[in-house]
Design an enzyme around this catalytic site. Structure first.
Site, mmCIF file in Angstrom:
data_model
loop_
_atom_site.group_PDB
_atom_site.id
_atom_site.type_symbol
_atom_site.label_atom_id
_atom_site.label_comp_id
_atom_site.label_asym_id
_atom_site.label_seq_id
_atom_site.Cartn_x
_atom_site.Cartn_y
_atom_site.Cartn_z
ATOM 1 N N CYS A 32 -6.296 -5.482 -12.772
ATOM 2 C CA CYS A 32 -7.229 -6.378 -13.444
ATOM 3 C C CYS A 32 -7.439 -7.628 -12.597
ATOM 4 O O CYS A 32 -6.589 -8.015 -11.796
ATOM 5 C CB CYS A 32 -6.703 -6.775 -14.814
ATOM 6 S SG CYS A 32 -6.944 -5.515 -16.069
ATOM 7 N N HIS A 71 -0.444 -4.551 -12.074
ATOM 8 C CA HIS A 71 -1.122 -5.559 -12.872
ATOM 9 C C HIS A 71 -1.719 -6.584 -11.920
ATOM 10 O O HIS A 71 -1.276 -6.713 -10.770
ATOM 11 C CB HIS A 71 -0.145 -6.257 -13.826
ATOM 12 C CG HIS A 71 0.267 -5.401 -14.984
ATOM 13 N ND1 HIS A 71 -0.641 -4.922 -15.905
ATOM 14 C CD2 HIS A 71 1.492 -4.954 -15.377
ATOM 15 C CE1 HIS A 71 0.012 -4.214 -16.827
ATOM 16 N NE2 HIS A 71 1.300 -4.199 -16.523
#
EC number: 3.4.22.56
Length: 282
Positions: free
Chosen positions: A174, A131
């Site tokens: 991301c 992430h």
């Protein structure tokens, strides 16, 4: 949740966001235009050496489960890690895969590698699958860490045996929460030898799965768009194209060949401080 289209079930797409005054250079002093032209005429043809005994280390950080931070499981990331292992082993790299790493683990592993003797190696590669956050951080399975804290370990003033060699980082994460809806387009189809000082930030390349501010997509069954495209383009073109050309092909594939069920798009982002062309072959 699985999605279906025309009766066929798909694993679905997921994102990797965390929920929710100048001095004239000495090289130009007493130097006429012809001398400058002679020095730079063939600079673009120079390649990094790859005829070392070893291609180098490839570290893959594969973070899937985030139990202590309540972030979503990154289903599909194991497919990416396996494909990266296969791809870089095939290129001659010594590959190490580390799963579900805390931030301190990531720093520790990279610090240890940066302290190794890379004299017989042509390069260093690191892939981080995790992430990410909008400020440029990537997430350990516990807390985030800024990517610069990791890459700084390999600066020229800290990792001497990789000075003048490529240090390549692939980041599948991301970099924000914005979604790219895309847009329709209309389209048809010889210098003298001398001692040189190298900037400490030179010879790095960062290939991010997406641009700042945007989500990065990952299929829960097939892996991420970026990593799967990267491995495919290396397999197709790694034997004859240099790295920037390969990554341009990756950009093309991700931008045009992928789309979510909700018509969302993605474009990778390459930040290069490389000073020569790099090929994955000797």
């Amino acid at each position: 949740m699985e999605e279906s289209q025309n009766g066929v079930k798909y694993g679905g797409d997921a994102t990797d966001a965390k929920e929710y005054f100048t001095i004239q250079p000495r090289s130009l002093q007493n130097c006429d235009l012809k001398d400058i032209e002679r020095k730079t005429k063939f600079a673009h043809l120079q390649n990094y050496r790859t005829n070392y005994p070893e291609m180098g280390m490839c570290l893959i950080i594969n973070n899937k489960n985030f139990h202590s931070s309540n972030m979503a499981v990154r289903n599909g990331t194991d497919v990416d890690a396996l494909k990266l292992h296969e791809t870089f082993t095939g290129l001659g790299y010594e590959v190490m895969v580390c799963n579900d790493q805390k931030s301190s683990d990531i720093i520790g592993r990279l610090k240890k590698i940066s302290e190794e003797d890379h004299s017989k190696r042509s390069s260093f590669v690191c892939a981080i699958l995790s992430h990410g956050e909008e400020d440029g951080s990537i997430c350990g399975v516990d807390v985030p860490i800024h990517i610069k804290n990791l890459t700084d370990l390999f600066r020229g003033d800290r990792c001497k045996t990789l000075v003048g060699k490529p240090k390549i980082f692939f980041i599948q994460a991301c970099r924000g929460t914005e979604l790219d809806s895309g847009i329709e387009t209309d389209s048809c189809s010889e210098p003298r030898e001398e001692i040189q000082r190298i900037p400490v930030e030179a010879d790095f390349l960062y290939a991010y799965s997406t641009v700042p501010g945007y989500c990065s997509w990952r299929d829960k069954m097939d892996g991420s768009w970026f990593i799967q495209s990267l491995c495919k383009m290396i397999k197709l073109y790694g034997s004859h194209l240099e790295l920037i050309q390969i990554l341009t092909c990756v950009n093309h594939m991700v931008a045009l060949d992928f789309e979510t069920f909700h018509a969302k798009k993605q474009i990778p982002c390459v930040v290069s401080m490389l000073t020569k062309s790099f090929y994955f072959f000797k």
